[in-house]
Design an enzyme around this catalytic site. Structure first.
Site, short mmCIF file in Angstrom:
data_model
loop_
_atom_site.label_atom_id
_atom_site.label_comp_id
_atom_site.label_asym_id
_atom_site.label_seq_id
_atom_site.Cartn_x
_atom_site.Cartn_y
_atom_site.Cartn_z
N ILE A 534 0.57 -1.08 -0.01
CA ILE A 534 -0.05 0.08 0.21
C ILE A 534 0.74 1.26 0.31
O ILE A 534 0.40 2.50 0.21
CB ILE A 534 -1.63 -0.21 1.18
CG1 ILE A 534 -0.12 -0.31 2.62
CG2 ILE A 534 -1.94 -1.00 1.05
CD1 ILE A 534 -0.90 0.01 3.51
N GLY A 535 2.57 1.27 -0.06
CA GLY A 535 3.03 2.55 -0.41
C GLY A 535 4.34 1.59 0.21
O GLY A 535 4.87 0.57 0.73
N GLY A 538 10.77 5.26 2.16
CA GLY A 538 12.46 5.98 2.08
C GLY A 538 12.94 4.54 3.01
O GLY A 538 14.04 3.63 2.91
N PHE A 539 12.66 4.68 4.33
CA PHE A 539 12.37 3.44 4.77
C PHE A 539 12.33 1.46 4.33
O PHE A 539 12.60 0.46 3.79
CB PHE A 539 11.56 3.07 5.96
CG PHE A 539 11.89 1.56 6.93
CD1 PHE A 539 11.29 0.74 7.09
CD2 PHE A 539 13.05 2.00 7.90
CE1 PHE A 539 12.10 -0.59 7.97
CE2 PHE A 539 13.25 1.11 8.85
CZ PHE A 539 12.72 0.16 8.97
N GLY A 540 11.12 1.76 3.19
CA GLY A 540 11.14 0.37 2.99
C GLY A 540 9.37 0.68 1.90
O GLY A 540 8.88 1.45 1.80
N VAL A 542 5.26 -1.09 2.45
CA VAL A 542 4.68 -0.92 3.40
C VAL A 542 3.40 -2.12 2.64
O VAL A 542 2.68 -1.78 1.85
CB VAL A 542 3.58 0.13 3.81
CG1 VAL A 542 3.25 0.40 5.48
CG2 VAL A 542 4.78 1.48 4.18
N ASP A 652 10.88 16.45 12.66
CA ASP A 652 10.37 15.76 11.44
C ASP A 652 8.18 16.57 11.71
O ASP A 652 8.01 15.68 11.36
CB ASP A 652 10.58 14.94 11.20
CG ASP A 652 10.79 14.44 9.77
OD1 ASP A 652 10.15 13.44 8.74
OD2 ASP A 652 10.93 15.34 8.80
#
Length: 862
Positions: A534-535, A538-540, A542, A652
């Site tokens: 579903i997405g 930058g982390f990876g 989802v 952030d």
């Protein structure tokens, strides 16, 4: 040929292609008006292997005394010709070329670099900048590092420059002052007139904004013949461009299928399309998804490209339907960086008939955030249009970088992959000595393309040796050749059983959140099925998944190559496992097994705040609901600053990190950059500047001193973002309006703030409420932290503004409102004083499942 062999063949083919690319040619010759093809450092004119004439550069130098000529000590076997690469112009100080060009026409500028040894000069010392008519093309550029990272012997950089109003083109080379013994060099320069093939491009994510491309200087980043073969510049349609094979950039194993127009399909340019847009050979081949509609509905045809952050990119799609003939036979959606660029793309609908080329341009801005150095292009069948075939098609793709508002196009030098560095180290360690070593290098160079041949061969062997099978039978790789995913990282140590041993992180989080097994995660996501994605951030990736068979969750799986992801993984667990609050997103658990780093969150049904303001196609929110969301987010941040055992600074705060559950309650998310605040004896935390441009506290940026007031500044930007429904940065606006914070403060001080608020809100906000809201946001954006309110004060004022919205007759109700706001603040403060352990047990509610978290709709890393 099995899949491993195919992959290796593609790798070798791509490496050979890169190493043996023909020199970028130009249709023009030196006799053509305003056309220049220069062999830099050459003492006389010469002809390359394609019978193209190159002229000596000496008469175009404005200060030839600042330079020397040199000849390369060795010739790499992958060089297409000795001219222009074996001679170079060396600059030890700032030097320039001057050319007479048309003041009306755009032109190509191509720079050729061969990072070899020239005399006693070390190629690794060549760091320099290149400027052309006020535009910075390269900055602190190292041709040696770039060539090594790309496994190429030489580099060609192509730019499309705007017309020179003065009629002169001045190209300046400046050695870097940051490196000892630095120098600049160039082997070849081309200045070639070109037609203006650029217009305007719609800005992805902004339905009513476009980018004027024809007034910008551009750098060619990628030019691909999708579904076809390498096209040399000699076969281009007049503009001498080189087109590359697209297959190395495809994501995963979903290569789709390639096709070619048969003899019966005649490709003809329409009258409104210049033949110089792309050669016929681009439109004669295509890549589509394949014949199985069930498969196609569940995956995207995706390409991934490495880019430089903080620039706008123009993505040009080339289409030509070579198989189908009717409208609505093949309809698909186009996505760029997980945002919808085009819904219902129908090539026949655009072109009118089969065999007619068409192209579409889209612009997208890549934020300057760590992890945002990739550009994703994806195609997916448009199910809602009910086409005859669930499929997508693409014939060609070009990506151009647009200069920023400062006239800059330069990005950082690339970083060689870990595999390549490993191969280089192995080569040096085991390299034979003397003449035998030279013979081995020469032989491999002839096969694999030069001095990097050993690195390529070793890397491929390393790739094969690390291939293995998972327990479930699927193949995985601990390393890969292309820069998509590299060596995985884990916080634990791998054991021979495939499990990871207990780490400090596991022990730290024990009892505070759940530790999932990898088997549970795989079961909940159907073995990380692409249909559950579903997405991507930058982390990876989802995934939407289920735990315990029924509880819907969001599962964030790390990109194994992301070093930033390791730090975020640890910080997210260490922060969120200790915090529970109604207005903070809940971390349910994590998994660290077999090199995986996985986080499990509550679902957030209504996604991010930003997508309800301007980043999506969802209906806008009414003013009162926006105000309530701001209040909820302020409560979450106030808890971080004052209610937890230690002060926590989010670092952030932005609209993509404010999430909305099914009841539209706001929750602050994404704690990967969070820091513990100063103790009683400190006023700040000294730390490296991190965050998102447009939201960064200027005082923190200047002094690198972080306080909770940095969050207050960012939240002030969020408040104006909510009011104005525009991004924090918009590079397409006039210079004074690019920064929302600066522009909103200007309008506030000039008394014209009502001119920039969301048109959907005009007439729906009471004067008293608007005044209180904008005054609060203005105070948050004070230049110095000491002048900004605390988050508690911000919360109080927002509650006040909400009451003024409900009760416009504010003069009579101020005293009543003050009492009520004080009561609200007192209750909230009392709640913050609850023992943290009781908060952990009482406030968590895993049944309150929600849909999407921080980086799904706008998948941007920090």
């Amino acid at each position: 040929m099995n899949s491993d062999t195919q992959i290796l063949f593609s790798i070798f083919f791509f490496s050979l292609t890169l190493s043996n690319i023909a020199c970028v040619l130009s249709q023009g010759t030196q006799s053509d008006s305003n056309s220049y093809v220069l062999a830099c450092g050459a003492s006389s004119d010469g002809t390359d292997s394609n019978d193209r004439k190159w002229t000596s550069d000496s008469k175009f130098l404005t200060n030839s005394g600042n330079s020397i000529t040199a000849t390369a000590q060795s010739q790499d076997s992958s060089l297409p010709s000795t001219i222009p690469y074996m001679t170079a112009r060396i600059f030890k100080s700032t030097s320039s070329y001057k050319f007479t060009v048309s003041s009306k026409d755009r032109f190509w500028l191509r720079l050729h670099f061969y990072p070899a040894s020239y005399g006693n000069l070390d190629p690794s010392n060549a760091y320099f900048s290149v400027n052309a008519n006020g535009f910075t093309l390269l900055n602190n550029f190292s041709a040696s590092i770039t060539a090594k990272a790309l496994t190429q012997a030489y580099i060609v950089r192509e730019f499309s420059l705007v017309p020179a109003q003065s009629g002169d083109l001045i190209i300046t080379f400046t050695p870097s002052s940051d490196h000892k013994d630095s120098y600049a060099f160039v082997n070849g320069i081309e200045v070639i007139p070109m037609p203006d093939i650029f217009g305007s491009a719609p800005l992805v994510g902004f339905s009513d904004q476009s980018v004027e491309v024809n007034s910008s200087t551009l750098q060619t980043m990628y030019r691909l013949n999708v579904g076809g073969k390498f096209i040399p510049s000699t076969n281009d349609s007049g503009l001498t461009r080189t087109w590359y094979d697209d297959s190395p950039y495809l994501f995963g194993a979903a290569f789709g299928v390639t096709s070619q127009a048969d003899n019966k399909t005649k490709i003809e340019y329409p009258s409104n399309l210049s033949q110089e847009i792309a050669p016929l050979s681009v439109y004669e081949t295509a890549r589509s998804m394949g014949p199985d509609p069930n498969v196609n509905r569940n995956y995207n045809l995706t390409w991934i490209f490495q880019i430089d952050a903080n620039f706008t990119y123009i993505v040009r799609f080339h289409f030509c339907e070579i198989l189908l003939t009717k409208i609505n036979q093949r309809v698909f959606d186009i996505f760029i960086n997980n945002q919808t660029a085009q819904e219902g793309a129908d090539v026949i609908g655009w072109a009118g008939e089969q065999g007619v080329p068409v192209y579409k341009d889209y612009a997208i801005y890549a934020e300057d955030l760590p992890g945002d150095d990739e550009l994703w292009v994806a195609l997916h069948p448009s199910v809602s249009m009910h086409p005859e075939y669930y499929d997508a098609i693409l014939n060609g793709l070009e990506i151009f970088k647009q200069n920023d508002t400062m006239g800059n196009l330069a990005g950082p030098n690339p970083v060689p992959s870990a595999m390549l560095l490993h191969a280089e180290a192995t080569k040096k360690k085991f390299a034979p000595s003397s003449s035998r070593s030279k013979t081995v290098v020469h032989v491999i160079g002839g096969v694999a393309g030069g001095v990097f041949g050993i690195a390529v061969a070793t890397a491929i062997i390393f790739y094969v040796s690390n291939k293995k099978k998972n327990n479930d039978g699927s193949r995985c790789s601990t390393s890969s050749w292309l820069p998509l995913y590299g060596t995985s990282h884990t916080t634990g140590k791998s054991t021979g059983t495939g499990k990871s041993t207990s780490s400090h992180l596991t022990n730290l989080a024990a009892g505070l959140c759940r530790h999932f097994s990898l088997a549970e995660i795989k079961h909940g996501t159907r073995n990380f099925s692409e249909s559950h994605v579903i997405g991507v951030g930058g982390f990876g990736k989802v995934y939407e998944g289920y735990i315990d068979g029924k509880t819907k969750v969001a599962i964030k799986r790390s990109n194994p190559s992301s070093e930033q992801g390791v730090h975020e993984f640890q910080t997210e667990i260490e922060m969120l496992s200790k915090l529970r609050h109604k207005h903070l997103v809940s971390l349910i658990g994590f998994c660290e097994e077999d090199g995986e780093m996985i986080l499990v969150y509550d679902h957030m049904a209504n996604g991010t705040l930003r997508e309800h303001l301007y980043k999506g196609d969802k209906p806008g929110l009414p003013w009162k609901q926006r105000l309530e969301i701001c209040i909820g987010a302020a409560r979450g941040l106030h808890y971080l600053h004052t209610g937890a055992r230690y002060t926590i600074i989010h670092r952030d705060v932005k609209t993509t990190n404010i999430l909305l559950d099914e009841k539209w309650e706001a929750k602050v998310s994404d704690f990967g950059l969070s820091k513990t605040g100063p103790n009683l004896n400190q006023t700040h935390v000294s730390t490296m500047v991190k965050g998102s441009f447009g939201y960064l506290d200027p005082e923190y940026f200047r002094r690198q001193q972080l306080t909770e007031k940095s969050d207050v500044y960012s939240f002030g930007v969020v408040l104006f973002e909510v009011l104005c429904a525009r991004p924090a940065l918009n590079v397409n606006l006039p210079k004074e309006q690019v920064s929302l914070a600066d522009w909103a403060l200007h309008c506030q001080r000039m008394g014209t703030i009502e001119d920039i608020i969301d048109p959907n809100l005009k007439g729906n906000i009471t004067d008293q409420c608007l005044r209180k809201f904008t005054e609060t946001a203005e105070k948050c954006l004070s230049d110095q932290g000491i002048d900004r309110p605390s988050m508690g004060d911000v919360l109080w004022n927002l509650e006040f503004a909400l009451q003024l919205q409900d009760n416009p007759d504010g003069d009579k109700l101020i005293s009543i409102q003050t009492d009520k706001a004080n009561d609200t603040y007192a209750m909230h403060k009392a709640m913050l004083n609850i023992d943290e352990e009781s908060v952990l047990s009482d406030e968590i509610d895993t049944s309150n499942t929600t849909d999407i978290f921080s980086q799904i709709v706008n998948p941007k890393g920090r």
